[in-house]
Motif scaffolding. Sequence first.
Motif, PDB file in Angstrom:
ATOM      1  N   GLU A 120      -7.962 -17.161 -12.722  1.00  0.00           N
ATOM      2  CA  GLU A 120      -7.458 -15.793 -12.768  1.00  0.00           C
ATOM      3  C   GLU A 120      -6.056 -15.680 -13.337  1.00  0.00           C
ATOM      4  O   GLU A 120      -5.574 -14.584 -13.596  1.00  0.00           O
ATOM      5  CB  GLU A 120      -7.507 -15.167 -11.375  1.00  0.00           C
ATOM      6  CG  GLU A 120      -8.918 -15.046 -10.828  1.00  0.00           C
ATOM      7  CD  GLU A 120      -9.860 -14.311 -11.765  1.00  0.00           C
ATOM      8  OE1 GLU A 120      -9.503 -13.226 -12.265  1.00  0.00           O
ATOM      9  OE2 GLU A 120     -10.968 -14.828 -12.008  1.00  0.00           O
ATOM     10  N   GLY A 121      -5.365 -16.808 -13.483  1.00  0.00           N
ATOM     11  CA  GLY A 121      -4.047 -16.792 -14.092  1.00  0.00           C
ATOM     12  C   GLY A 121      -2.946 -16.223 -13.220  1.00  0.00           C
ATOM     13  O   GLY A 121      -1.899 -15.819 -13.724  1.00  0.00           O
ATOM     14  N   LEU A 122      -3.143 -16.205 -11.922  1.00  0.00           N
ATOM     15  CA  LEU A 122      -2.100 -15.711 -11.031  1.00  0.00           C
ATOM     16  C   LEU A 122      -1.017 -16.765 -10.870  1.00  0.00           C
ATOM     17  O   LEU A 122      -1.284 -17.961 -10.907  1.00  0.00           O
ATOM     18  CB  LEU A 122      -2.688 -15.383  -9.655  1.00  0.00           C
ATOM     19  CG  LEU A 122      -3.424 -14.043  -9.622  1.00  0.00           C
ATOM     20  CD1 LEU A 122      -4.777 -14.216  -9.009  1.00  0.00           C
ATOM     21  CD2 LEU A 122      -2.634 -13.051  -8.830  1.00  0.00           C
ATOM     22  N   GLY A 123       0.210 -16.317 -10.679  1.00  0.00           N
ATOM     23  CA  GLY A 123       1.325 -17.203 -10.397  1.00  0.00           C
ATOM     24  C   GLY A 123       1.349 -17.560  -8.927  1.00  0.00           C
ATOM     25  O   GLY A 123       0.642 -16.966  -8.112  1.00  0.00           O
ATOM     26  N   TYR A 124       2.197 -18.533  -8.571  1.00  0.00           N
ATOM     27  CA  TYR A 124       2.273 -18.985  -7.191  1.00  0.00           C
ATOM     28  C   TYR A 124       2.588 -17.839  -6.233  1.00  0.00           C
ATOM     29  O   TYR A 124       1.980 -17.713  -5.166  1.00  0.00           O
ATOM     30  CB  TYR A 124       3.321 -20.077  -7.022  1.00  0.00           C
ATOM     31  CG  TYR A 124       3.021 -21.361  -7.758  1.00  0.00           C
ATOM     32  CD1 TYR A 124       1.724 -21.719  -8.095  1.00  0.00           C
ATOM     33  CD2 TYR A 124       4.038 -22.232  -8.094  1.00  0.00           C
ATOM     34  CE1 TYR A 124       1.447 -22.909  -8.761  1.00  0.00           C
ATOM     35  CE2 TYR A 124       3.783 -23.432  -8.760  1.00  0.00           C
ATOM     36  CZ  TYR A 124       2.483 -23.761  -9.091  1.00  0.00           C
ATOM     37  OH  TYR A 124       2.216 -24.930  -9.731  1.00  0.00           O
ATOM     38  N   GLN A 125       3.552 -17.009  -6.590  1.00  0.00           N
ATOM     39  CA  GLN A 125       3.944 -15.898  -5.720  1.00  0.00           C
ATOM     40  C   GLN A 125       2.792 -14.916  -5.535  1.00  0.00           C
ATOM     41  O   GLN A 125       2.550 -14.428  -4.429  1.00  0.00           O
ATOM     42  CB  GLN A 125       5.181 -15.179  -6.276  1.00  0.00           C
ATOM     43  CG  GLN A 125       5.686 -14.057  -5.389  1.00  0.00           C
ATOM     44  CD  GLN A 125       6.138 -14.543  -4.026  1.00  0.00           C
ATOM     45  OE1 GLN A 125       6.793 -15.574  -3.899  1.00  0.00           O
ATOM     46  NE2 GLN A 125       5.779 -13.816  -2.980  1.00  0.00           N
ATOM     47  N   GLU A 126       2.057 -14.641  -6.613  1.00  0.00           N
ATOM     48  CA  GLU A 126       0.932 -13.712  -6.522  1.00  0.00           C
ATOM     49  C   GLU A 126      -0.178 -14.275  -5.635  1.00  0.00           C
ATOM     50  O   GLU A 126      -0.781 -13.545  -4.851  1.00  0.00           O
ATOM     51  CB  GLU A 126       0.385 -13.410  -7.918  1.00  0.00           C
ATOM     52  CG  GLU A 126       1.334 -12.609  -8.773  1.00  0.00           C
ATOM     53  CD  GLU A 126       0.885 -12.519 -10.212  1.00  0.00           C
ATOM     54  OE1 GLU A 126       0.909 -11.396 -10.741  1.00  0.00           O
ATOM     55  OE2 GLU A 126       0.502 -13.553 -10.799  1.00  0.00           O
ATOM     56  N   VAL A 127      -0.431 -15.579  -5.760  1.00  0.00           N
ATOM     57  CA  VAL A 127      -1.442 -16.213  -4.903  1.00  0.00           C
ATOM     58  C   VAL A 127      -0.975 -16.161  -3.450  1.00  0.00           C
ATOM     59  O   VAL A 127      -1.768 -15.875  -2.545  1.00  0.00           O
ATOM     60  CB  VAL A 127      -1.727 -17.667  -5.341  1.00  0.00           C
ATOM     61  CG1 VAL A 127      -2.652 -18.367  -4.359  1.00  0.00           C
ATOM     62  CG2 VAL A 127      -2.329 -17.692  -6.740  1.00  0.00           C
ATOM     63  N   ALA A 128       0.297 -16.411  -3.228  1.00  0.00           N
ATOM     64  CA  ALA A 128       0.846 -16.349  -1.876  1.00  0.00           C
ATOM     65  C   ALA A 128       0.631 -14.954  -1.282  1.00  0.00           C
ATOM     66  O   ALA A 128       0.227 -14.818  -0.123  1.00  0.00           O
ATOM     67  CB  ALA A 128       2.328 -16.712  -1.887  1.00  0.00           C
ATOM     68  N   GLU A 129       0.881 -13.922  -2.071  1.00  0.00           N
ATOM     69  CA  GLU A 129       0.665 -12.556  -1.603  1.00  0.00           C
ATOM     70  C   GLU A 129      -0.811 -12.293  -1.355  1.00  0.00           C
ATOM     71  O   GLU A 129      -1.179 -11.690  -0.348  1.00  0.00           O
ATOM     72  CB  GLU A 129       1.188 -11.554  -2.635  1.00  0.00           C
ATOM     73  CG  GLU A 129       2.685 -11.503  -2.747  1.00  0.00           C
ATOM     74  CD  GLU A 129       3.149 -10.611  -3.895  1.00  0.00           C
ATOM     75  OE1 GLU A 129       2.416  -9.683  -4.280  1.00  0.00           O
ATOM     76  OE2 GLU A 129       4.248 -10.855  -4.417  1.00  0.00           O
ATOM     77  N   ALA A 130      -1.663 -12.743  -2.284  1.00  0.00           N
ATOM     78  CA  ALA A 130      -3.100 -12.494  -2.168  1.00  0.00           C
ATOM     79  C   ALA A 130      -3.680 -13.112  -0.909  1.00  0.00           C
ATOM     80  O   ALA A 130      -4.524 -12.512  -0.243  1.00  0.00           O
ATOM     81  CB  ALA A 130      -3.830 -13.026  -3.401  1.00  0.00           C
TER      82      ALA A 130
END
Length: 196
Positions: free
Chosen positions: A150-160
């Motif tokens: 999905e190409g999410l960054g670390y911070q985005e994955v952390a939020e998800a």
Amino acid sequence: MTPEDTDADDDASVIARSRREPSLFAVIFDRHSRHIHRYLVRRLGPVVADDVLADTFLIAFDKRAKFDLAHPDARPWLYGIATNLVARQRRVEVRELKLRMAVGPPADEIGHADRVADQVSAQALGKRLDRALATLRPRERDVLLLVAAEGLGYQEVAEALAIPVGTVKSRLNRARGRVRAELGDLDPVKETSRHG
């Protein structure tokens, strides 16, 4: 106000206004459904993905009052909802499989051999990758697929996933190590570095 009036607004603004004007939440669907659907197809296949996509946005709509307006992008939040639904779907599938195994095989159907042959052919191509992904713990698989597919960054994955960034990094590191060990000569990291 129409959805067209919200084109320049970030997701948080649209969600905040959708609390008063529910029809505006359609903007969030229009912006992100394509990405979430692609993720769900990769995780669950195209047959189930449509239903889970609908559930994802229904839950998001119901919970929009709890959305943290400090986050301008709703996509990590939506990935988090979708990932939870994937886990729920997997649990349902395991229960159904156990039930089918307890009941026994179904009676022979016309064309069963052809369907089996088609499935075997389609699965042979990704067999090693599937095996590699199957060796991962579900939490590691979630992180790996959100980053790699999905190409999410670390911070985005952390939020998800509602976990610390450090946990994202450690899960991703473990997942990559296990996938490399399983794939060996087909290591996609090596292929990417040669072409990158």
